[in-house]
Structures are given as C-alpha cells and as structure tokens.
Motif scaffolding. Structure first.
Motif, mmCIF file in Angstrom:
data_model
loop_
_atom_site.group_PDB
_atom_site.id
_atom_site.type_symbol
_atom_site.label_atom_id
_atom_site.label_comp_id
_atom_site.label_asym_id
_atom_site.label_seq_id
_atom_site.Cartn_x
_atom_site.Cartn_y
_atom_site.Cartn_z
ATOM 1 N N LEU A 72 -39.498 -26.017 -72.708
ATOM 2 C CA LEU A 72 -38.029 -26.827 -73.402
ATOM 3 C C LEU A 72 -37.253 -26.996 -72.276
ATOM 4 N N GLY A 73 -37.042 -26.480 -71.229
ATOM 5 C CA GLY A 73 -36.165 -26.437 -70.269
ATOM 6 C C GLY A 73 -34.770 -25.708 -70.638
ATOM 7 N N ILE A 74 -34.988 -24.518 -71.190
ATOM 8 C CA ILE A 74 -33.765 -23.724 -71.555
ATOM 9 C C ILE A 74 -33.832 -22.103 -71.036
ATOM 10 N N GLU A 75 -32.730 -21.594 -70.742
ATOM 11 C CA GLU A 75 -32.537 -20.346 -70.180
ATOM 12 C C GLU A 75 -31.569 -19.582 -71.131
ATOM 13 N N PHE A 76 -31.923 -18.003 -71.174
ATOM 14 C CA PHE A 76 -31.343 -17.350 -72.367
ATOM 15 C C PHE A 76 -30.258 -16.214 -71.619
ATOM 16 N N GLU A 77 -29.310 -16.013 -72.210
ATOM 17 C CA GLU A 77 -28.417 -14.890 -71.766
ATOM 18 C C GLU A 77 -28.959 -13.484 -71.101
ATOM 19 N N ASN A 78 -29.988 -13.236 -71.975
ATOM 20 C CA ASN A 78 -30.917 -12.053 -71.540
ATOM 21 C C ASN A 78 -32.282 -12.513 -71.569
ATOM 22 N N SER A 79 -32.764 -12.191 -70.182
ATOM 23 C CA SER A 79 -34.085 -12.797 -69.720
ATOM 24 C C SER A 79 -35.335 -12.402 -70.649
ATOM 25 N N ILE A 80 -35.153 -11.224 -71.240
ATOM 26 C CA ILE A 80 -35.996 -10.790 -72.292
ATOM 27 C C ILE A 80 -35.979 -11.039 -73.797
ATOM 28 N N LEU A 81 -34.658 -11.242 -73.849
ATOM 29 C CA LEU A 81 -34.336 -11.695 -75.377
ATOM 30 C C LEU A 81 -34.194 -10.504 -76.168
ATOM 31 N N ASP A 82 -34.066 -9.204 -75.430
ATOM 32 C CA ASP A 82 -33.985 -7.864 -76.435
ATOM 33 C C ASP A 82 -33.575 -6.786 -75.062
ATOM 34 N N GLU A 83 -33.473 -5.648 -75.468
ATOM 35 C CA GLU A 83 -33.014 -4.661 -74.707
ATOM 36 C C GLU A 83 -34.274 -3.997 -74.110
ATOM 37 N N ALA A 84 -34.000 -3.878 -72.864
ATOM 38 C CA ALA A 84 -35.059 -3.346 -72.106
ATOM 39 C C ALA A 84 -35.539 -1.872 -72.449
ATOM 40 N N THR A 85 -36.757 -1.684 -72.607
ATOM 41 C CA THR A 85 -37.503 -0.181 -72.963
ATOM 42 C C THR A 85 -37.163 0.794 -71.855
ATOM 43 N N ARG A 86 -36.396 1.841 -72.369
ATOM 44 C CA ARG A 86 -36.220 2.915 -71.350
ATOM 45 C C ARG A 86 -37.514 3.693 -71.138
ATOM 46 N N CYS A 87 -37.628 4.322 -69.979
ATOM 47 C CA CYS A 87 -38.634 5.250 -69.414
ATOM 48 C C CYS A 87 -38.375 6.745 -70.412
ATOM 49 N N SER A 88 -39.544 6.916 -70.919
ATOM 50 C CA SER A 88 -39.306 8.175 -71.613
ATOM 51 C C SER A 88 -39.969 9.462 -70.846
ATOM 52 N N ASN A 89 -40.160 9.140 -69.611
ATOM 53 C CA ASN A 89 -40.847 10.308 -68.770
ATOM 54 C C ASN A 89 -39.836 10.825 -67.924
ATOM 55 N N ASN A 90 -40.160 11.929 -67.172
ATOM 56 C CA ASN A 90 -39.311 12.773 -66.110
ATOM 57 C C ASN A 90 -40.131 13.008 -65.210
ATOM 58 N N ARG A 104 -23.858 1.504 -58.341
ATOM 59 C CA ARG A 104 -23.665 0.777 -59.420
ATOM 60 C C ARG A 104 -24.727 1.193 -60.790
ATOM 61 N N LYS A 105 -24.117 0.987 -61.975
ATOM 62 C CA LYS A 105 -24.877 1.550 -62.897
ATOM 63 C C LYS A 105 -26.336 0.823 -62.989
ATOM 64 N N THR A 106 -26.701 -0.255 -62.801
ATOM 65 C CA THR A 106 -28.053 -0.625 -63.042
ATOM 66 C C THR A 106 -29.025 0.033 -62.358
ATOM 67 N N LEU A 107 -28.495 0.512 -61.186
ATOM 68 C CA LEU A 107 -29.524 1.406 -60.364
ATOM 69 C C LEU A 107 -29.877 2.628 -60.819
ATOM 70 N N TYR A 108 -29.391 3.252 -61.845
ATOM 71 C CA TYR A 108 -29.785 4.432 -62.502
ATOM 72 C C TYR A 108 -30.765 4.121 -64.008
ATOM 73 N N PHE A 109 -30.810 2.891 -64.502
ATOM 74 C CA PHE A 109 -31.328 2.525 -65.515
ATOM 75 C C PHE A 109 -33.019 2.638 -65.229
ATOM 76 N N LYS A 110 -33.591 3.505 -65.845
ATOM 77 C CA LYS A 110 -35.145 3.745 -65.818
ATOM 78 C C LYS A 110 -35.906 2.848 -66.754
ATOM 79 N N ASP A 111 -36.393 1.643 -66.470
ATOM 80 C CA ASP A 111 -37.074 0.871 -67.393
ATOM 81 C C ASP A 111 -38.413 1.133 -67.253
#
Length: 437
Positions: A72-90, A104-111
C-alpha cells in the motif's frame, strides 16, 4: 494509536486513495489488525477492503484491486503495531544483565518477540510461546525465524535459561519444521556447560531437522566487568578455543560430505583467540551468519583483495582507522596491502581496548565513543577518521554510550567516515577522500 500512519509514499496506492499521515488503520477485509503479522498476511491479496479512520473521526472503507503482494505504501508509528514481547528468561549468560547503570533505556529491554525475529532478525528463545503462538507462525508463514537454542538437552536448557518452561525447545523446533518454517539457530557457548560433547549432541539433534534448519552459529559467551553476583562462567582462552575448533571440524567435515557445507560454524572470535586462520571463502557460503560474527574476517579479506585493483595510484591521503582488538590484525594487514600499492596513502590503524565494558570484550561493535575519544587523544591523527558502521546504532550516527559521531568530529576537528564492516567500500572511501596529485 499503535496503527497510526506516519508516512505515505509518493505515488503509492495509499496516496492515490487519499490516505494521509495521522490516519489510523482499523481493519482489512473486516479483520481487525492486531499486529504487523496480521497486516503483512492480509495485505497480500489482490482484492482487499481497507478500513481507515481519518483524523477527524470519519471512517473510510476503501476497495482496492492490486497486484498480489503489492504494498500500500504506508508506514506505522510502531513497526510491529503492538508492544514487543518481553523475555521471560533469566539466562545465566545474559549480556543485558551485565550492562552498567545509566545507559539509554532501550538497551535494557529484553525482547523475545517472533515478529521482531521475522522483521529485524532478532533471536528468540520460544519459551514464552504456546501451541497457539507456534500455529500462528505456521499459518502466516513467518519465515525465516531466528532461534537461540543454546542446547537441546532439556535439563541443561532449563538451567541455562533459568526458566522451567525452557526444556521443550526441540518439540517446538520440530513443529515449526514440519510446518515449513525455515529456522536459523544460534548457540551461546559457555565452557564447561554446553560445549564439548553437549555441543556435539545439540548439533546432531538440530541436523535431524535439516533442511528446515539450514545453519547453526556458535558464539563464545561475553563477560563484562560489570558482571557481579551472577552465575560463575568461565571465559574461553587460546587452548579452549582451539579445542572447540578442532572438535567441531570433525562434525563439519561430516556435514560437508553430506550436504556440501558445514551446517555448524563458529564465530571469528574463536579463531582470533586460538591464533588460527579463519576458513576459506567457500566454507562460509553466502555469509548467512554475518550478524553473529561468522565470517566477518574472511569476507573483509576477500572484499579488500577484490577491490584493491580499484585503488587510485595518483592520489594522496592521510587516514586513521579505528577498530577493536579482535579485528585489529585483519585491518592492519589490509592497510599494509593498500599502502604497498600506493605509498602516498597513509593508513594508521588504531586498536581500541574496551575499557567501558572491560578488556574481555574485544569486538568493534561494542566499542563506545568515550573509549575511542580517550585513545585518539594519545594519537597523531590523519585528516580523516574511519570507523565501521557496526559501531553505531542502526540508522543513527550514535555510539552505545550516546556519544555522537559529530561530538567526536568537534573534539578532534576531523571528519569521521563510516565504512561497511565487510570492507567492500573501504577502497572507494580512500579514493573519494584522497587528493589527486
């Protein structure tokens, strides 16, 4: 506003139909768009009805006839159109757990999101996915996906990922393979845990799912100086790296005879630590595992060798090349070859020790701006400073510690030139920024 449209391409179907920035995508063929996978699956049809909510609240139903798979030729504000799933492992080897505070905060996010695996090449563990999630990947043909396996030994995987649900990895891989999904696998090797015979068993298990699993990459565990109060992990050294290479070579030889290529490949760091030459170009095929550091040295050497003939002989230039410990010898060798062909070009290769994360981190992609600045203050710099693209945040001229390329340029009064880490554009850069005599 996850479905908010932030860009409409000129000349696209969307522009022709009056879709504008700020509009919101509601549904396609009366199916609500929950995330990017819904969107990419539904948009492929030749006839679709797209429901749009305009900024003023009006609802438009647009009937669209197009070519199959035409965008269609459109882009969205959020690339996956949803919240990214967090890692549940340790995971006992998790690099994010070894980061210092204040980055920066984004480096600490475990997807751990299959959609990001499909879109961006991120690795996922499958631990937070149930049968419904696996079925959705198969239904929408989300392929290829990248999976962090680490081991197929159920008890060992539970221990390494610190997740009691981590042991059924092989069952999930088998289901994906039967569903026609292509899978790339990664293994982070921790000496004394999942290497040696455990690694051999894992590779042989994964090969049973060939050709759905076509490649397996094994990388050494990374340990920073901030690793405190965590599981005690041994680092690879020269002897253990060499032993791993020798052990894997037996399996690789077997698979080369069976399928024509080695199936399992070790990252370049193993060869650097062992003081051994990396395999030949044929060994790496199409370099499918470059993002894991598999074949970087070989492709760089090959690209330099192929492009040397383009080096201008009537130009003069003075350059400083910045790199990490692992790549230093390779870059220095290339610089010597270039200066031998044209002695009017001066290339000073600077090795940056990683003081920010600790000296055990040797790859160029984890260098920080502050370590580069500190080292360059000691050096006589050329007219230009050359760095590799993988030192910077994707599509931005910023290092891991938020220092910008322009910050370093201001400090030293030198322009920084950004080269591909694979080396194919290095000669072009030298030609373009050298002066004709």
């Amino acid at each position: 506003m996850k479905n908010k449209i932030v860009k409409v391409e000129k000349g696209s179907i969307a522009e022709e139909l009056g879709i504008e920035v700020g509009d919101k995508l509601i549904s396609i063929n009366d199916i609500e768009i929950k995330d990017v996978i819904d969107y990419k699956f539904l948009i492929t049809d030749e006839f679709i009805v797209v429901r749009i909510e305009k900024e003023n609240g009006d609802i438009w139903d647009l009937e669209i006839e197009k070519e199959y798979d035409e965008k269609l030729g459109i882009e969205f504000e959020n690339s996956i159109l949803d919240e990214a799933t967090r890692c549940s492992n340790n995971c006992i080897f998790c690099f994010i757990d070894q980061l210092p505070k204040g980055m920066r905060k984004t480096l600490y996010f475990k997807d751990d999101d299959s959609r990001l695996s499909f879109l961006q090449g991120n690795f996922i563990t499958l631990t937070n996915m149930n049968d419904e999630d696996i079925n959705r990947i198969i239904k929408y043909k989300i392929s290829p996906i990248n999976v962090s396996v680490h081991t197929t030994n159920p008890e060992l995987r539970v221990k390494m990922l610190n997740n009691r649900f981590a042991g059924d990895i092989y069952k999930k891989l088998e289901k994906l393979a039967k569903g026609g999904i292509e899978i790339n696998c990664q293994i982070v090797l921790c000496p004394g845990l999942n290497n040696g015979n455990e690694l051999k068993n894992t590779i042989e298990d994964l090969f049973k799912l060939y050709p759905s699993i076509k490649n397996v990459a094994a990388v050494p565990v990374g340990i920073t100086k901030f690793r405190k109060g965590l599981f005690d992990i041994t680092l690879y050294n020269k002897e253990s790296s060499k032993e791993e290479i020798i052990n894997m070579s037996k399996l690789q030889k077997k698979y080369i005879e069976k399928i024509g290529y080695p199936f399992i490949r070790l990252s370049d760091e193993f060869y650097v630590m062992a003081g051994m030459e990396v395999p030949n170009e044929e060994f790496y095929g199409e370099y499918e595992q470059l993002e894991d550091g598999i074949g970087m040295i070989r492709i760089f050497k090959s690209n330099i060798k192929r492009s040397l003939k383009k080096l201008k002989k009537n130009v003069k230039g003075d350059f400083t090349i910045v790199t990490g410990v692992s790549a230093f010898d390779t870059i220095k060798e290339a610089a010597d070859q270039i200066m031998k062909l044209n002695n009017k070009i001066k290339l000073n290769v600077i090795k940056i020790t990683n003081k920010f994360f600790g000296e055990t981190i040797t790859v160029a992609g984890l260098l920080t701006g502050q370590d580069i600045i500190e080292k360059l203050k000691e050096c006589n710099l050329g007219q230009y400073i050359i760095i590799s693209k993988n030192m910077l945040k994707s599509d931005e001229k910023i290092f891991l510690d938020d220092i910008k390329v322009e910050d370093i340029e201001k400090i030293f009064g030198k322009k920084m030139l950004i080269a591909e880490y694979t080396g194919e554009d290095l000669i072009d850069i030298l030609n373009n920024f050298s002066k004709e005599e």
